[in-house]
Design a protein around this motif. Structure first.
Motif: not given
Length: 226
Positions: A51-60, A37-41, A74-77
């Motif tokens: 279904r993405t849990i287990g990946m790195t946050l960046e890859d998720e 939401s903060k990133m306008g997405l 990086a901003r997402f993290r």
């Protein structure tokens, strides 16, 4: 200290955390929705995040948004951590059988460790809040390695810290990422079906699974622990 049973052949047992020992979905989904939401997405769906849990946050982030820009990753993290970080200590729940399994391993004199992509300080805070941190010989978070899973760096370091070799340990996880981590390390792998990866998924992956446990209670029984 209890004697180890004949079936308890491993000198140490290591675990992934999310969807293996604990469920942090509430905080994780909240973190994703806040950051998007903060990133306008558009906010990602609940099951899509799971279904993405287990990946790195960046890859998720990239998997769900299609955006591979390093600055946005990086901003997402940062944004995700603002929301999810404080929530995780409050809302994560350990799965049924987790405390009993960890306690049985500890009483049998079998060192227990966590090797996760989650931050080490977050893991420790979660485990301390649930009065189980003392059952762990080591806690390795994603911020403590240069190369995330399925690179075996974290698992190999945790094994070496116990003075053991990979052939002497069992790694338990809920994703094929965890299975690949164990394979690359040379450790035995037990798939735990607490997450979104099914037994059929593990079987189709071709990864060597020493055992597939439907839950942690069954895993404790399979290990021959009282």
């Amino acid at each position: 200290m209890r004697e180890r049973t004949d079936r308890m052949q491993y000198q140490a047992v290591f675990f992934d955390f999310d969807y293996t020992l604990g469920d942090g979905t509430e905080a994780i989904v909240a973190g994703f929705r806040y950051a998007f939401s903060k990133m306008g997405l558009p906010e990602p769906g609940y099951e899509a995040v799971r279904r993405t849990i287990g990946m790195t946050l960046e890859d998720e982030y990239t998997h769900l948004s299609g955006d591979a820009d390093p600055q946005n990753r990086a901003r997402f993290r940062v944004l995700y951590t603002e929301k999810a970080g404080p929530m995780q200590v409050e809302t994560v729940r350990l799965y049924p059988g987790a405390v009993e399994l960890l306690t049985a391993l500890h009483q049998a004199g079998v060192p227990v460790g966590v090797v996760s992509t989650k931050r080490g300080d977050t893991l420790r805070a979660i485990l301390e809040a649930r009065d189980v941190a003392s059952l762990f010989a080591s806690i390795t978070g994603g911020d403590q390695v240069k190369h995330p899973k399925p690179d075996p760096e974290g698992l190999l370091a945790a094994i070496a810290a116990q003075g053991l070799t990979p052939e002497q340990v069992l790694y338990c996880g809920d994703t094929t990422i965890d299975g690949e981590t164990a394979r690359r390390a040379g450790a035995s792998f037990c798939a735990v079906l607490n997450g979104t990866t099914t037994a059929a998924d593990f079987q189709a992956s071709g990864l060597p699974c020493t055992h597939i446990a439907p839950d942690l209670g069954e895993l404790r029984q399979w290990l021959g622990l009282n």
